[in-house]
Design a protein around this motif. Structure first.
Motif, PDB file in Angstrom:
ATOM      1  N   HIS A  30       0.848  -1.199   0.000  1.00 59.39           N
ATOM      2  CA  HIS A  30       0.000   0.000   0.000  1.00 59.39           C
ATOM      3  C   HIS A  30       0.880   1.244   0.000  1.00 59.39           C
ATOM      4  O   HIS A  30       1.887   1.298   0.715  1.00 59.39           O
ATOM      5  CB  HIS A  30      -0.877   0.049   1.257  1.00 59.39           C
ATOM      6  N   SER A  31       0.452   2.267  -0.766  1.00 61.13           N
ATOM      7  CA  SER A  31       1.210   3.521  -0.708  1.00 61.13           C
ATOM      8  C   SER A  31       0.857   4.224   0.604  1.00 61.13           C
ATOM      9  O   SER A  31      -0.236   4.022   1.157  1.00 61.13           O
ATOM     10  CB  SER A  31       0.862   4.405  -1.901  1.00 61.13           C
ATOM     11  N   LEU A  32       1.775   5.063   1.059  1.00 60.43           N
ATOM     12  CA  LEU A  32       1.534   5.800   2.311  1.00 60.43           C
ATOM     13  C   LEU A  32       0.203   6.558   2.240  1.00 60.43           C
ATOM     14  O   LEU A  32      -0.563   6.573   3.212  1.00 60.43           O
ATOM     15  CB  LEU A  32       2.694   6.772   2.565  1.00 60.43           C
ATOM     16  N   THR A  33      -0.071   7.171   1.108  1.00 61.90           N
ATOM     17  CA  THR A  33      -1.281   7.999   1.024  1.00 61.90           C
ATOM     18  C   THR A  33      -2.564   7.166   1.070  1.00 61.90           C
ATOM     19  O   THR A  33      -3.615   7.680   1.411  1.00 61.90           O
ATOM     20  CB  THR A  33      -1.268   8.877  -0.245  1.00 61.90           C
ATOM     21  N   GLU A  34      -2.463   5.872   0.710  1.00 62.55           N
ATOM     22  CA  GLU A  34      -3.626   4.988   0.850  1.00 62.55           C
ATOM     23  C   GLU A  34      -3.912   4.711   2.329  1.00 62.55           C
ATOM     24  O   GLU A  34      -5.059   4.520   2.728  1.00 62.55           O
ATOM     25  CB  GLU A  34      -3.286   3.624   0.240  1.00 62.55           C
ATOM     26  N   LEU A  35      -2.848   4.661   3.116  1.00 60.29           N
ATOM     27  CA  LEU A  35      -3.000   4.259   4.524  1.00 60.29           C
ATOM     28  C   LEU A  35      -3.248   5.454   5.451  1.00 60.29           C
ATOM     29  O   LEU A  35      -4.183   5.439   6.259  1.00 60.29           O
ATOM     30  CB  LEU A  35      -1.742   3.510   4.990  1.00 60.29           C
ATOM     31  N   ALA A  36      -2.401   6.474   5.336  1.00 54.94           N
ATOM     32  CA  ALA A  36      -2.446   7.590   6.299  1.00 54.94           C
ATOM     33  C   ALA A  36      -3.758   8.354   6.170  1.00 54.94           C
ATOM     34  O   ALA A  36      -4.115   8.823   5.090  1.00 54.94           O
ATOM     35  CB  ALA A  36      -1.262   8.521   6.066  1.00 54.94           C
ATOM     36  N   GLY A  37      -4.481   8.445   7.276  1.00 49.12           N
ATOM     37  CA  GLY A  37      -5.755   9.162   7.270  1.00 49.12           C
ATOM     38  C   GLY A  37      -6.936   8.274   6.899  1.00 49.12           C
ATOM     39  O   GLY A  37      -8.086   8.697   7.003  1.00 49.12           O
ATOM     40  N   HIS A  38      -6.641   7.047   6.446  1.00 46.06           N
ATOM     41  CA  HIS A  38      -7.712   6.132   6.029  1.00 46.06           C
ATOM     42  C   HIS A  38      -7.753   4.858   6.877  1.00 46.06           C
ATOM     43  O   HIS A  38      -8.816   4.326   7.134  1.00 46.06           O
ATOM     44  CB  HIS A  38      -7.544   5.776   4.548  1.00 46.06           C
ATOM     45  N   TRP A  39      -6.587   4.363   7.259  1.00 42.93           N
ATOM     46  CA  TRP A  39      -6.531   3.177   8.118  1.00 42.93           C
ATOM     47  C   TRP A  39      -6.216   3.643   9.539  1.00 42.93           C
ATOM     48  O   TRP A  39      -5.419   4.559   9.737  1.00 42.93           O
ATOM     49  CB  TRP A  39      -5.405   2.246   7.672  1.00 42.93           C
ATOM     50  N   ARG A  40      -6.835   2.946  10.512  1.00 42.84           N
ATOM     51  CA  ARG A  40      -6.483   3.236  11.909  1.00 42.84           C
ATOM     52  C   ARG A  40      -5.150   2.542  12.227  1.00 42.84           C
ATOM     53  O   ARG A  40      -4.780   1.552  11.599  1.00 42.84           O
ATOM     54  CB  ARG A  40      -7.566   2.717  12.856  1.00 42.84           C
TER      55      ARG A  40
END
Ligand code: ACO
Length: 361
Positions: A30-40
């Protein structure tokens, strides 16, 4: 030989990849932008742990287990807490973590995952002469960390802190992760491995930079001339905190993620009013560094906006590296498990350049 091990590949990993030329961070596909702010954060812990523990529970169950671990660690360490505030906050946290069992199980890992988040607010409160706030097992991890610090947690700040913890959860074979893997390779337990990571993270060339970023912003503001202050620092042989990276030759993608978080927080928090000023300092630093170090591409790194975010969240600058550890500990444990699975001791060689013994009898 490059004594910073530049470009040496010392491990194969499925955990994360830092693309220094493109400015991308990939975490388990996963790219950082997919995770940060979207995944806990709890979900990202599961992502990192997947495949490294037998019978890893699903997201919801693992997050519940993280909540229970916060309560367990608090209760286990509470009797010793009163002794720890005499130390600096980072050393106090590390001393508390050293008291945890040194095993390799999922339960050991969850205790380590939560320990910085539990110990840091408790020690900060004790240092201010206040009683620690016990954890709430049902709360979200970042939310509970803020609640343990201040008694309450605004949803906006909890979301900001959660995004921060995810953003710093793992980052290739950085100095602290390498230190963690070296200790894990000796088959010492996870607590020993994490203590090695904590030792490496503390230094200002690594995770110790965000506190000094705040000091730098204050000093520059007091001086009234950012460019002159920065040029003078470089002339004195000092490094500008929050800039430069061993791998990134372009802007650290984490800096943009965190800057956007700080911007979203707006002017309700102290940092909001700092943001515009910090942006002008950032611009001045980039220009000064370009002139002073033309041979090196030095860009903004994660620590610059980390400082603003953690200040907004209510942490004092002395505790910024503790909060970094609260996020990075997930990556350290996953790397330690990955290293343990290879069954191979990390043991490089040195080239002796000292005097030779006199062989004449
Ligand atoms: N300020 C001034 N000069 C710098 C900086 C900086 N922030 N970063 C690198 N340089 C200069 C060095 O002085 C050196 O100059 P020289 O060739 O004239 O001697 C040149 O760039 C190369 O220095 P290295 O140490 O080889 O560069 P490297 O890329 O390995 O350094 C590091 C990376 C240690 C992070 C460095 O950029 C630095 O000290 N930054 C400031 C501290 C900081 O922000 N740390 C957090 C990093 S992010 C993290 O770990 C989470």
């Amino acid at each position: 030989m490059a004594n910073g091990l530049d470009d040496v590949v010392a491990a194969e990993t499925v955990l994360s990849d830092v693309d220094g030329a493109g400015g991308h961070l990939t975490i388990r596909g996963h790219s950082l932008t997919e995770l940060a702010g979207h995944w806990r954060y709890g979900q990202v812990v599961r992502l990192l742990f997947d495949g490294f523990f037998d019978e890893l529970p699903g997201d919801g169950e693992l997050e519940k287990a993280i909540g229970s671990a916060r309560v367990e660690v608090f209760e286990r360490l509470q009797p010793m807490l009163a002794e720890l505030p005499a130390l600096e906050i980072y050393s106090g946290m590390r001393a508390g973590i050293a008291l945890l069992p040194d095993g390799d199980s999922l339960a050991d890992s969850l205790r380590l995952i939560v320990a910085p988040a539990v110990l840091t607010p408790a020690l900060l409160r004790l240092g201010r002469g206040e009683k620690p706030v016990p954890p709430d097992a049902r709360a979200d991890h970042a939310n509970d960390m803020l609640r343990m610090l201040s008694g309450t947690a605004s949803p906006a700040l909890a979301k900001a802190l959660d995004t921060y913890l995810v953003t710093v959860c793992d980052h290739g074979l950085n100095a602290s992760t390498f230190a963690t893997r070296v200790v894990a390779s000796t088959q010492a337990g996870l607590t020993s491995a994490i203590l090695a990571g904590l030792g490496a993270l503390k230094g200002p060339l690594h995770g110790g930079a965000p506190g000094p970023v705040i000091e730098m912003l204050d000093a520059i503001e007091a001086s009234g001339d950012a460019a002159a202050w920065l040029r003078n620092e470089i002339a004195r042989g000092e490094r500008i905190m929050g800039f430069g990276h061993r791998i990134y030759r372009v802007r650290d993608p984490r800096a943009d993620v965190l800057k956007a978080v700080v911007r979203r927080l707006g002017t309700r928090y102290k940092t909001g009013s700092r943001l515009a000023y910090a942006e002008t300092v950032e611009q001045a630093a980039l220009e000064v560094l370009k002139v002073a170090k033309p041979q090196r591409s030095i860009e903004t790194n994660v620590e610059f906006y980390t400082a603003l975010l953690l200040e907004a969240a209510g942490f004092p600058k002395e505790a910024f590296s503790n909060v970094f550890a609260a996020g990075r500990v997930a990556g350290w444990i996953a790397h330690a498990r990955e290293q343990q699975a290879t069954g191979r001791l990390i043991r490089p060689q040195s080239r002796y350049v000292g005097p030779v013994p006199d062989l004449v009898a």
